[in-house]
Structure formats: structure tokens, C-alpha cells
Design a protein around this motif. Structure first.
Motif, short mmCIF file in Angstrom:
data_model
loop_
_atom_site.label_atom_id
_atom_site.label_comp_id
_atom_site.label_asym_id
_atom_site.label_seq_id
_atom_site.Cartn_x
_atom_site.Cartn_y
_atom_site.Cartn_z
N ILE A 289 55.96 -19.99 -75.11
CA ILE A 289 54.60 -20.11 -75.62
C ILE A 289 53.74 -20.61 -74.46
O ILE A 289 54.05 -21.63 -73.83
CB ILE A 289 54.51 -21.12 -76.78
CG1 ILE A 289 55.31 -20.65 -77.99
CG2 ILE A 289 53.06 -21.40 -77.14
CD1 ILE A 289 54.66 -19.54 -78.78
N TYR A 290 52.67 -19.88 -74.16
CA TYR A 290 51.76 -20.32 -73.09
C TYR A 290 50.41 -20.67 -73.71
O TYR A 290 49.78 -19.84 -74.38
CB TYR A 290 51.57 -19.24 -72.03
CG TYR A 290 50.53 -19.65 -71.00
CD1 TYR A 290 50.78 -20.70 -70.12
CD2 TYR A 290 49.30 -19.01 -70.93
CE1 TYR A 290 49.83 -21.10 -69.20
CE2 TYR A 290 48.34 -19.41 -70.00
CZ TYR A 290 48.62 -20.46 -69.14
OH TYR A 290 47.67 -20.87 -68.25
N LEU A 291 49.95 -21.90 -73.47
CA LEU A 291 48.67 -22.34 -73.98
C LEU A 291 47.58 -21.99 -72.98
O LEU A 291 47.47 -22.59 -71.92
CB LEU A 291 48.69 -23.85 -74.27
CG LEU A 291 47.52 -24.40 -75.10
CD1 LEU A 291 47.99 -25.58 -75.94
CD2 LEU A 291 46.37 -24.83 -74.20
N SER A 292 46.79 -20.98 -73.33
CA SER A 292 45.69 -20.52 -72.50
C SER A 292 44.38 -21.03 -73.10
O SER A 292 44.36 -22.01 -73.84
CB SER A 292 45.71 -18.99 -72.41
OG SER A 292 44.73 -18.51 -71.53
N THR A 293 43.28 -20.37 -72.79
CA THR A 293 41.97 -20.80 -73.27
C THR A 293 41.17 -19.60 -73.75
O THR A 293 41.32 -18.48 -73.24
CB THR A 293 41.19 -21.51 -72.15
OG1 THR A 293 39.84 -21.73 -72.57
CG2 THR A 293 41.15 -20.68 -70.88
N SER A 294 40.30 -19.84 -74.71
CA SER A 294 39.40 -18.78 -75.14
C SER A 294 38.35 -18.47 -74.08
O SER A 294 37.63 -17.46 -74.19
CB SER A 294 38.71 -19.17 -76.46
OG SER A 294 37.95 -20.36 -76.29
N GLY A 295 38.28 -19.29 -73.04
CA GLY A 295 37.38 -19.02 -71.92
C GLY A 295 37.70 -17.73 -71.19
O GLY A 295 36.86 -17.23 -70.45
N VAL A 296 38.89 -17.18 -71.40
CA VAL A 296 39.24 -15.93 -70.72
C VAL A 296 38.33 -14.78 -71.15
O VAL A 296 38.18 -13.80 -70.43
CB VAL A 296 40.72 -15.54 -70.94
CG1 VAL A 296 41.65 -16.61 -70.39
CG2 VAL A 296 41.01 -15.27 -72.42
N TYR A 297 37.71 -14.91 -72.34
CA TYR A 297 36.83 -13.84 -72.81
C TYR A 297 35.44 -13.89 -72.17
O TYR A 297 34.68 -12.92 -72.27
CB TYR A 297 36.65 -13.95 -74.33
CG TYR A 297 37.92 -13.80 -75.14
CD1 TYR A 297 38.66 -12.63 -75.11
CD2 TYR A 297 38.37 -14.85 -75.95
CE1 TYR A 297 39.82 -12.49 -75.88
CE2 TYR A 297 39.52 -14.73 -76.72
CZ TYR A 297 40.24 -13.55 -76.68
OH TYR A 297 41.38 -13.42 -77.43
#
Length: 281
Positions: free
Chosen positions: A94-102
Motif C-alpha cells: 500500500i502506497y500513501l500518495s496525495t490527491s495533489g497529483v491531480y
């Protein structure tokens, strides 16, 4: 017994996840950098392993929940690159990313199929990590699932210092849409995706009830009994903010959470700010 579940970057959210796993009969190991963080985990009954991700690779295997952020500079994530290059014996991740990628979506509702168009170096580092992990997972047959997480709130995580300083916010009519997730719901959602998610999938982890940035700060101020922040036109508000703080004001989006709700069957303990903020005192 050797741990088969590793939580890399086991801070506040990692500890919440570890404690939930323990209640399910698992024995996770939290990977942290400092001796103080390791002692905090051990005091909570969680096994701890110290590792400087800028120079070392954690001995993680089996199932890995990677919560550690990238470094604060650059446009790539060398921590993830180093981990992948070590070819760890990982089955699920599981990798915790960010909605900032959008990036900025001009307030539109978006799901996980929206293109990644990061506006900041901070988000570019996350896009790099996602792409490196996706290539590795495809090549090595790793079951990878990505969590795209917006702002996290909860006890001890409210913007009290900012409110006490009287930092302005943008007037409500011009304020960007922002998405939130309560810390406890994030921990629960991470384990729900681990248990029932699909390999190769990304999941928006938000409460599904976005509000404006101005609304969030106003609600927090009322909850804490503090004056509401000055609401100014964008250019006036910008003068009172750091570049990093302003970067959050330049992005507006509303995250769809159909995949989390319908595919995973997740049910929120705190489905909106009204219910979640009450738990923060």
C-alpha cells in the motif's frame, strides 16, 4: 516471530494502523528514523525498526504499508527508488500518495481516472513515486494499491497555530474546494483497501463531502473558540501567506469516492466535517 507487515514511516497515522492490526491479531513492525519515534512505538506495544530512508533500505518484506513522504526537495523520490532497487521480497504494498497529483481541477468533481497533472514539486515527487512503484510492481508481480489522500484532520491536527496567528484566508465566494479525511477513517480505509482492494488500483481516500478552504478554517475557529480568520480577496490573502501555504490555495478539486465506497464497501466513522470536528476536542 518475524513480522510480515511493515509500516514504513510509522508516525501518527501509522500508529493508528498498527494498533488496528494488533487488535486483529497481527504483529506489525513500524519503521521510523529517530530513537524518540521508536520509543513511542514500543511504549504503545508496537515493534519498531530504526532506518534512515535517505541512506538505508528497511528490511521490509511480505506486506508493506509505505507512509513515508519523499524528501522535501527535488522532483523525484529517491527513497522509493532506493527501496525498489534493493528488490525486496514484497508480496503486497500500500502506497500513501496525495490527491495533489491531480493538480488544479478548477473545482470539478474527479475520480481516480483523472490525469495526473501536478502543479507543485511536492506533488511531482509523489507522481514520480507512483510511477516508479507501478513499473516495479508490473515487472516483479507485486500487488500494489495506491491511496490518494487529501488533507488529514483529527485530534491534535487542527490549524490552531495558524488561527491564533490570524493568518488570512480567501473570501468564501472565491475560496478553493478542499477535501478532507479524518485520521481514524484514513487508518481504517488503508486496512480496508489492503483487505479488499484490487492490485494496480488507486483509491481516493476522502470523506466525499468537500467544502471550501474558507469553510474549513471558519469551522475550526468556531470549534476552538478563536476568532475566524480574515477573509480577503485572493491577492490580498496571498500577501500574508508563505509560498507553500499559497500553493494549496491554487488548487481546487472535489474528490469522488465511489471506488472506496462501492468497490471496497467502506463506511466512514466521520462522513463530514461536522461529525469529524466534534471528535477533535
Amino acid at each position: 516471530m518475524e513480522s510480515r507487515i511493515w509500516i514504513v514511516g510509522c508516525g501518527d497515522i501509522g500508529l493508528r494502523i498498527a494498533q488496528r492490526l494488533q487488535r486483529e491479531g497481527e504483529e506489525p513492525t513500524g519503521v521510523v528514523r529517530s530513537p524518540q519515534s521508536a520509543e513511542r512505538l514500543r511504549a504503545a506495544g508496537i515493534a519498531a525498526h530504526r532506518c534512515d530512508l535517505d541512506h538505508e533500505t528497511p528490511p521490509a518484506n511480505g506486506t508493506v504499508l509505505w507512509l513515508a513522504p519523499p524528501p522535501r526537495e527535488g522532483r523525484t523520490d529517491p527513497r522509493i527508488a532506493r527501496f525498489v532497487a534493493a528488490r525486496p521480497s514484497v508480496a503486497r504494498m500500500i502506497y500513501l500518495s496525495t490527491s495533489g497529483v491531480y493538480g488544479d481541477c478548477d473545482g470539478a468533481w474527479i475520480d481516480e481516472d483523472a490525469p495526473m497533472r501536478p502543479k507543485t514539486a511536492r506533488a511531482e515527487r509523489r507522481v514520480d513515486a507512483e510511477r516508479v512503484l507501478a513499473a516495479w510492481a508490473d515487472d516483479a508481480g507485486i500487488d500494489l494499491r495506491v491511496l490518494r489522500v487529501p488533507g488529514i484532520y483529527g485530534p491534535g491536527r487542527l490549524p490552531e497555530a495558524r488561527l491564533r496567528a490570524g493568518t488570512p484566508t480567501i473570501a468564501p465566494a472565491q475560496s478553493p474546494f478542499t477535501n478532507r479525511i479524518h485520521a481514524d477513517d484514513l487508518a481504517a480505509a488503508a486496512l480496508a483497501v489492503l483487505a479488499r482492494g484490487r492490485a494496480g488500483r488507486a483509491y481516493n481516500i476522502a470523506d466525499g463531502n468537500p467544502t471550501t478552504m474558507a469553510d474549513y478554517f471558519q469551522r475550526c475557529a468556531r470549534l476552538l473558540g478563536l476568532p475566524e480568520p480574515p477573509a480577503l480577496p485572493p491577492e490580498e490573502a496571498r500577501a500574508g501567506m508563505s509560498a507553500a501555504m499559497w500553493s494549496f490555495m491554487e488548487e481546487s478539486k472535489r474528490l469522488r469516492v465511489d471506488r472506496l465506497r462501492d468497490e471496497i464497501g467502506f463506511r466512514w466513522q466521520y462522513p463530514d466535517l461536522e461529525s469529524g470536528l466534534r471528535s477533535c476536542l
